[in-house]
Structure formats: structure tokens, C-alpha cells
Enzyme design. Structure first.
Site, PDB file in Angstrom:
ATOM      1  N   GLU A  75       6.672  25.792  -8.719  1.00 35.99           N
ATOM      2  CA  GLU A  75       6.505  25.667  -7.261  1.00 35.99           C
ATOM      3  C   GLU A  75       5.948  24.403  -6.708  1.00 35.99           C
ATOM      4  OE1 GLU A  75       4.879  28.959  -5.213  1.00 35.99           O
ATOM      5  OE2 GLU A  75       7.007  29.427  -4.919  1.00 35.99           O
ATOM      6  N   ASP A  76       5.207  23.642  -7.642  1.00 32.91           N
ATOM      7  CA  ASP A  76       4.277  22.517  -7.190  1.00 32.91           C
ATOM      8  C   ASP A  76       4.815  21.064  -7.593  1.00 32.91           C
ATOM      9  OD1 ASP A  76       2.955  24.186  -5.726  1.00 32.91           O
ATOM     10  OD2 ASP A  76       1.095  24.455  -6.968  1.00 32.91           O
TER      11      ASP A  76
END
Ligand code: MN
Length: 335
Positions: A75-76
Site C-alpha cells: 500500500e505504501d
């Protein structure tokens, strides 16, 4: 930054893991998060590392620890779930995916159906291992919440109290539940938290010697009549005390007698003697009426088992202070 702390704990717990694979996962995550920082200013990698260290308390399998290290990667960072699967396999991919999905269950201030959110959370986590990762993730995030913007602090604290605390409670994970409750309370009701925290500190200072004496008296008595047991004492967490005070209509910590409880822990092979211990305690000290609870015969919905009683005559300090005693076996005393 190294993952020595994690490796040491794995070795201490004697988990039969492929250490090289764990190290690879750590280095993979560290490289992917390179340059990112936590709000505290520390390198981002300290967070997934901390989550992996904590998840070990559940004695998980190796994939769970690898997934804990990688839980924020897809996600990051620019690494994808496909990239993760290529290196660590489909098992890890599905755990990371599951953890991500749960991050999207958010409570809104106007959410009337908190219970639905909890149900959704649990049903989305088809795998218990995902909940372990997510609880440790939220636990560490709550501990570092003071670095986050105030308006976000309140939202996260409320969401944690609404969703994560009840789940930890239902799963019988006492340590995380109590820690999350106190962390949330600290942000949701700062003034009251401070007052109770101070009161509890001075209560503990004033009573620690009495509590130790009570523990020793009980231990000596039980050992003298032939039981091999451990005796310890635990002080309630601040939020539990707050709830108790509210329920009793009181405001001062020392006004309630069960700020702490003494625990008698029998070895598993003596499980059959648990009621005998209770009887022997009641013969020596007078039990309070209506204070006896049998969670051994009738466990709480989360599986909690223990006998609870409160006796008079054992207490030091204030004259005849009643003392709460909880009796259980080693395997009933898990978290
Ligand atoms: Mn995270």
C-alpha cells in the site's frame, strides 16, 4: 537498522523458523520503505519490525511473521502484491492482502452501527492470523499516536475503542485489550485519564507492601496445606478502574476494593483441585456473599476461565479490606 531483536525473540521462543527467510523479508521491507519516516521522525521500518516482534506472542507460523514485516509494503511503497508473491509465495501474499483489506474498515463519527463494523472486520479476516497482525499493527500505531495531528488522534482512538478493543476482548487477548483501552482513554478523555493515572500511582505506592504481604500470606498458607501453586497480584488497568468507578458512582480510586486481584495459578495436572483450593481459602478467610463467580464451569463467551472470590481477613492496610482472589490453572492463564 537490523532485525536482531526479532531474531532473538524467535530463538527464545524456540520457533522452528527459516531465519534466512525472515531476514530477507526484513531487508525487503526496509528497502521498500527506504526514505519514508514515521510521524515520530524515525525510519518507517521500525513500525513493521515492531509489529512482527509483537505478533510472536501468538506463537504464529513463519508466514505470519513475514507478512507482519511486509504488511505496509504494497500500500505504501512501489512494490506490489505480485512482487511480494514472487519472492515470498502465495501464503504471504494472502496475509498481506487480508491485512490491507482490514485497514479499510473505518469507523465514522456518525456511524450508528458499530456492531456491524465489528462483524464486518471479523468476517473479512477469514484468517485469524490476519487479526493478530492487525491488532499488533494498531497497538503500535496507538503507542505512537502522540506524534499524529490532534484531529486524527481522536478519530483513530475512537475507532480503536469501537472496533479493536472489543475484538481483542472477545478473543481473550487481555494484554492488548488493556493496553489499547488505556491508550484510547488517554486521547478520548485526557483530563480524567490524568487524574486517575495520578490517583492510581499514589494508590500503588501506598499499597504495594500490603499487597505483597497478602500475596505471601496466601502463598504460605496454600503451600503449607500441600498445594504447588504460583501466587501473583495484578493491578487493574486505568480504563477498567474508570468503568468500575462509574458503575459504582464513585470518583476516587481507593474507594473501590478490587483495584487489584491476587491470582493463584495451579499447575495443569492439579486442575481437579481447583475447587478444593477455593474451599480451603473460604475456610480460612470469610468470603463476601454474592462475590463468588465460577467461570470454570461456565466460561465467559471469549473462553475465559477462572474462579473469582472476594474474602475478608486477608487484607492488610485499611482495616478488614476485602481482597479479590482469582484461581485458575496454567493453561487457563494464557494471556
Ligand atoms: Mn502498519
Amino acid at each position: 537498522m537490523s532485525c536482531d531483536k526479532l531474531i532473538k525473540k524467535i530463538e527464545k521462543l524456540e520457533l522452528d523458523f527459516n531465519i534466512a527467510r525472515i531476514k530477507t523479508a526484513f531487508e525487503y521491507a526496509a528497502a521498500a520503505h527506504e526514505g519514508q519516516k514515521r510521524f515520530s521522525g524515525e525510519p518507517y521500518i521500525i513500525h513493521p519490525l515492531e509489529v512482527a516482534v509483537r505478533v510472536l506472542d501468538f506463537h504464529p507460523d513463519e508466514d505470519t511473521v513475514v507478512a507482519a514485516l511486509l504488511h505496509d509494503v504494497s500500500e505504501d511503497t512501489d512494490k506490489t502484491l505480485d512482487d511480494i508473491e514472487l519472492v515470498f509465495g502465495p501464503g504471504v501474499r494472502s496475509l498481506v492482502r487480508g491485512t490491507e483489506k482490514l485497514s479499510h474498515v473505518r469507523s465514522r463519527v456518525d456511524e450508528p452501527e458499530i456492531e456491524n463494523l465489528r462483524k464486518m472486520f471479523v468476517s473479512m479476516a477469514s484468517d485469524l492470523r490476519v487479526i493478530y497482525i492487525k491488532l499488533c499493527d494498531r497497538w503500535h500505531n496507538m503507542e505512537t499516536l502522540k506524534y499524529v495531528k490532534p484531529e486524527k488522534q481522536l478519530r483513530i482512538a475512537k475507532e480503536t475503542m469501537d472496533i479493536y478493543v472489543p475484538i481483542a476482548s472477545r478473543m481473550g487477548i487481555y494484554k492488548i485489550k488493556a493496553s489499547l483501552e488505556d491508550l484510547c482513554f488517554q486521547f478520548l478523555n485526557q483530563d480524567l485519564y490524568r487524574v486517575l493515572h495520578e490517583q492510581l500511582e499514589s494508590y500503588t505506592k501506598q499499597n504495594v507492601n500490603f499487597i505483597n504481604k497478602e500475596k505471601e500470606t496466601l502463598k504460605k498458607y496454600l503451600q503449607k496445606i500441600g498445594y504447588k501453586c504460583q501466587v501473583s497480584a495484578r493491578i487493574k488497568n486505568i480504563y477498567s478502574i474508570y468503568k468500575k468507578l462509574k458503575k459504582k458512582g464513585k470518583t476516587v480510586v481507593s474507594d473501590i476494593y478490587d483495584v487489584y486481584a491476587i491470582r493463584v495459578i495451579l499447575p495443569d495436572e492439579q486442575e481437579a483441585k481447583i475447587y478444593q483450593v477455593l474451599g480451603d481459602i473460604h475456610r480460612k478467610w470469610t468470603p463476601l456473599a454474592n462475590k463468588f463467580k465460577d467461570y470454570v464451569a461456565v466460561p465467559k463467551p471469549n473462553g475465559y476461565q477462572s474462579l473469582h472470590t472476594t474474602v475478608v481477613g486477608l487484607g492488610y492496610g485499611e482495616f478488614n479490606r476485602p481482597v479479590e482472589i482469582k484461581i485458575r490453572t496454567e493453561s487457563m492463564h494464557v494471556q
